[in-house]
Enzyme design. Structure first.
Site, PDB file in Angstrom:
ATOM      1  N   HIS A 138      -0.576  62.424  35.339  1.00 48.46           N
ATOM      2  CA  HIS A 138      -1.098  61.125  34.936  1.00 48.46           C
ATOM      3  C   HIS A 138      -0.036  60.246  34.335  1.00 48.46           C
ATOM      4  CE1 HIS A 138      -5.606  62.137  34.654  1.00 48.46           C
ATOM      5  NE2 HIS A 138      -5.253  61.681  35.829  1.00 48.46           N
ATOM      6  N   GLU A 159      -0.340  69.965  58.300  1.00 49.35           N
ATOM      7  CA  GLU A 159       0.175  70.417  57.004  1.00 49.35           C
ATOM      8  C   GLU A 159       0.307  71.932  56.937  1.00 49.35           C
ATOM      9  OE1 GLU A 159      -2.162  68.401  53.971  1.00 49.35           O
ATOM     10  OE2 GLU A 159      -4.027  68.868  54.984  1.00 49.35           O
ATOM     11  N   ASP A 197       1.889  69.450  51.694  1.00 52.98           N
ATOM     12  CA  ASP A 197       1.426  70.806  51.992  1.00 52.98           C
ATOM     13  C   ASP A 197       2.297  71.473  53.049  1.00 52.98           C
ATOM     14  OD1 ASP A 197      -0.726  71.564  50.331  1.00 52.98           O
ATOM     15  OD2 ASP A 197      -1.917  69.985  51.248  1.00 52.98           O
ATOM     16  N   CYS A 207       1.755  60.938  56.090  1.00 47.67           N
ATOM     17  CA  CYS A 207       1.062  60.429  54.899  1.00 47.67           C
ATOM     18  C   CYS A 207       1.433  61.224  53.658  1.00 47.67           C
ATOM     19  CB  CYS A 207      -0.446  60.410  55.102  1.00 47.67           C
ATOM     20  SG  CYS A 207      -1.157  62.040  55.362  1.00 47.67           S
TER      21      CYS A 207
HETATM   22  C1  PEP Z   1      -0.057  66.265  51.950  1.00 50.57           C
HETATM   23  O1  PEP Z   1      -0.329  67.466  51.845  1.00 50.57           O
HETATM   24  O2  PEP Z   1       1.078  65.839  52.221  1.00 50.57           O
HETATM   25  C2  PEP Z   1      -1.092  65.237  51.741  1.00 50.57           C
HETATM   26  C3  PEP Z   1      -0.894  63.968  52.015  1.00 50.57           C
HETATM   27  O3  PEP Z   1      -2.262  65.666  51.216  1.00 50.57           O
HETATM   28  P1  PEP Z   1      -2.484  66.001  49.668  1.00 50.57           P
HETATM   29  O4  PEP Z   1      -1.249  65.623  48.925  1.00 50.57           O
HETATM   30  O5  PEP Z   1      -3.682  65.221  49.268  1.00 50.57           O
HETATM   31  O6  PEP Z   1      -2.722  67.480  49.731  1.00 50.57           O
HETATM   32 MG    MG Z   2      -2.424  68.090  51.771  1.00 52.00          MG
END
Ligand code: PEP
Ligand code: MG
Length: 689
Positions: A313, A550, A574, A621
């Site tokens: 945070h 991922e 991930d 992403c």
């Molecule tokens: C990722 O794993 O890169 C992703 C975008 O998902 P999160 O960070 O929400 O697991």
């Molecule tokens: Mg992820």
């Protein structure tokens, strides 16, 4: 780090705890220094423990101290409980500083490693004058150190009248609600306000209140019962949830934060206020969201905490303040004298604590350059991101709600590449209804409009991030258990409800539905079958279907997956942890779990190759998309969409405009042949912000 006897300055489960001490003994606390320490510890009545990170040893037992396996440079603290706790901590800490009777040399300062806000790592030049940490927020500042420690709050342990104590507790909870409401009025940015909102919810948490009230009914004084309740509760949550999801992981520290607020009210002490001089760089073990929200931002230039990570945070708040910050900074920072002149380099993850005049002049020059560049980037934010050789990259944003989607569009975001739908499911006792969900998804779609892409990720929880209303068993390896789409397939009714709600956004934006953590084709087919059934029943057909890449199996079989999907979006956070087998939230490993490791880049290359065979597009992403050093490589490997954190949008678009696709391709082929992250980062140094 301390060089003198230390005064206790915190509480841990009712005990007092001293300042951090860096162990000077060349071979750690072996039998002789351990025995000397025990001899001193035994002079005190209090229970005494040596604490190193999460490990502890009984400071009155030589065996226990040796079993701790300490090494030179380890950061230790002394924890004590009892009548003479304060005195004992001072004496034992002083003995540790003095090497427990052994001559010593100062341990070398750790080689500087740092991370971008994207939870990634870059190698900085090792320097004895620099302390390293994880970049929580980029930027550069020259300022003076202000050390901050939380006060110890003392409360009575027992009381004869449970009714009276119950009344006090109820009144304090109400007063805390009011305080937070007042604080919220002074917080302009939505991220900060959302955190304080969450605090208000926590004050009404029935489980937490039940533990506290049970204590009061057993004749504990309200303050004591409350402290035990929130500490126990925070610990339970942290153990339950592992360290995956940023918001969930932070809940433990939120509970401690809000817990201390109520405790201060019960003890009749003022909540700690941080008085800042102008030009302050704040150093603390931990800064709670309440601390952070009450800081005078006109005087604060940056901060460093020894705890937390890039997704904490405090990091989110620092980014929303737009000031540099480091989390997980070397604990030696706690020993820097008040008023020390420092250069804080957020992007490089370094705190330079003895800068020369030329270092300071250079920092000022870089700050001026960065300000000018940001201005230019902002001016061109709405222009497309086209490479010098005419290749368009779609730069979209990762968001959680319609407000963030609007912010993204204002900063030049061309759509949403990841809507994290799980935030709708969190912080509540029952699953959101179809109507509730549909309203949220439609609001995001409306914020974008029919011409922009909206990628909605289906629920990504489970295992390490449980929902109170989901009956999932406790797992030994939650990252490898029921997570992502596996939870949805395990709870088909909940999944179908979400799919129906998502479909109601179709036509309002260019709807893309994305399944998280797909590892096998069977999972994809099962999820698609449920989606097809709901789409047929509702008559919606205007959407695309994709998966997050991922898990290594999905990258390795990208070609097969591409036959059955419309697009891929690579979750590098991930993908990195599963490729390197390094828990992305692990306090020691997270810094090494870098998406620019060549093995992860090879996974990305395979994904792009598989997609290209079937003419499907690939986005990223995960945090790597917001990392300037990674962008040329991603583009060179064939990624055509970057879904970035909202504030990073103008800078990433500007960077794309400076690149040529051909050069990126050559560069990408070169770096995937390298052997280590350090080599990759060194090769890409020219792209560092
Ligand atoms: C990722 O794993 O890169 C992703 C975008 O998902 P999160 O960070 O929400 O697991
Ligand atoms: Mg992820």
């Amino acid at each position: 780090m301390t060089n003198a006897a230390t005064a206790p300055e915190g509480v841990a489960g009712g005990a007092l705890i001293g300042d951090a001490v860096r162990l000077p003994n060349a071979t750690g606390l072996h039998a002789r220094p351990a025995a000397m320490l025990v001899a001193l510890a035994k002079k005190y009545q209090s229970t005494l423990r040596l604490v190193r990170g999460e490990d502890e040893a009984n400071a009155k037992s030589v065996v226990s101290i040796m079993a701790l396996g300490t090494r030179q440079g380890d950061i230790l603290r002394v924890k004590a409980m009892g009548a003479d706790a304060a005195e004992a901590i001072g004496a034992v800490s002083a003995l540790l500083v003095a090497g427990c009777g052994e001559l010593h040399e100062e341990a070398p300062v750790a080689v500087a490693m740092a991370a971008s806000p994207a939870e990634t790592v870059r190698v900085a030049a090792p320097s004895v004058n620099a302390l390293s940490g994880v970049c929580a927020s980029p930027g550069l500042a020259v300022g003076r150190i202000v050390q901050y420690r939380q006060d110890v709050i003392v409360v009575a342990e027992t009381d004869e009248s449970p009714e009276r104590e119950h009344g006090k507790l109820v009144a304090a909870l109400k007063a805390a609600q009011d305080q937070i409401e007042a604080l919220k009025n002074g917080v302009a940015d939505p991220a900060g306000a959302a955190i304080l909102d969450a605090h208000q919810h926590l004050l009404q948490d029935p489980d937490l209140l039940e533990i506290a009230v049970a204590g009061v009914m057993q004749s504990q004084a309200a303050g004591h019962a409350w402290r035990l309740a929130f500490m126990q509760y925070a610990q339970q949550l942290e153990c339950l949830e592992g360290a995956h999801n940023a918001l969930l992981r932070e809940r433990g520290s939120d509970i401690r934060d809000v817990g201390r607020r109520v405790l201060a009210l019960l003890a009749g002490v003022k909540p700690s206020h941080i008085d800042l001089p102008h030009g302050a760089i704040l150093i603390a073990e931990e800064l709670t969201p309440s601390d952070t929200a009450s800081l005078d931002r006109s005087k604060l230039l940056g901060f460093c905490t020894t705890t937390g990570g890039a997704t904490s945070h405090v990091a989110i708040l620092a980014r929303s303040f737009g000031i540099p910050a480091l989390c997980g900074v070397d604990e030696a920072a706690l020993a820097l004298a008040q008023g020390t002149l420092v250069v804080l380099d957020g992007a490089q993850g370094l705190l330079h604590h003895a800068p020369s005049e030329s270092d300071i002049a250079q920092a000022h020059e870089r700050m001026a350059q960065q300000a000018a560049r940001r201005e230019q980037e902002a001016a061109l934010a709405l222009d497309a991101a086209v490479t010098t050789d005419g290749h368009r990259i779609e730069v979209v944003a990762n968001v959680r709600n319609a407000t963030e989607a609007r912010e993204a569009v204002a900063l030049g975001g061309e759509g949403v590449g990841l809507l994290r739908s799980e935030f709708l499911f969190d912080e509540r006792d029952t699953a959101p209804s179809e109507d509730e969900q549909a309203a949220a998804y439609v609001a995001v779609a409306d914020a974008l409009g029919a011409q922009r892409t909206l990628v909605i990720r289906t629920l990504d929880v489970g295992g390490d991030k449980p929902l109170p209303y989901l009956p999932l068993p406790k797992e030994d390896n939650p990252f490898l258990g029921l997570r992502g789409v596996r939870v949805s397939l395990d709870q088909p009714e909940m999944f179908r409800t979400q799919l129906r709600a998502i479909l109601r956004a179709s036509g309002k934006a260019r709807l893309h539905i994305m399944f998280p953590m797909i590892a096998t084709l069977e999972e994809l087919r099962e999820a698609k079958a449920l989606l097809a059934a709901e789409a047929a029943a509702s008559g919606h057909s205007d959407f695309k279907v994709g998966i997050m890449i991922e898990v290594p199996s999905a990258a390795l079989l990208a070609e097969q997956f591409a036959r059955e999907t419309d697009f891929f979006s690579i979750g590098t956070n991930d993908l990195t942890q599963y490729t390197l087998a390094m828990d992305r939230g692990h306090h020691k490993l997270a810094k090494k779990a870098d998406g620019l490791h060549p093995s992860v880049l090879k996974m990305i290359a395979l994904t792009c190759e598989g997609a290209a065979r079937h003419g499907k597009w690939v986005g990223v992403c995960g945090s790597l998309a917001s990392d300037a050093m990674a962008v040329p490589v991603l583009i060179g490997l064939g990624v055509s969409e970057l879904s970035v954190s909202v504030p990073a949008t103008p800078a990433i678009k500007a960077l794309v405009r400076r690149l040529s696709l051909n050069d990126c391709k050559v560069l990408a082929q070169e770096v995937i042949q390298l052997g280590t992250t350090a080599e990759v980062r060194a090769r890409l140094a020219a792209f560092a912000p």
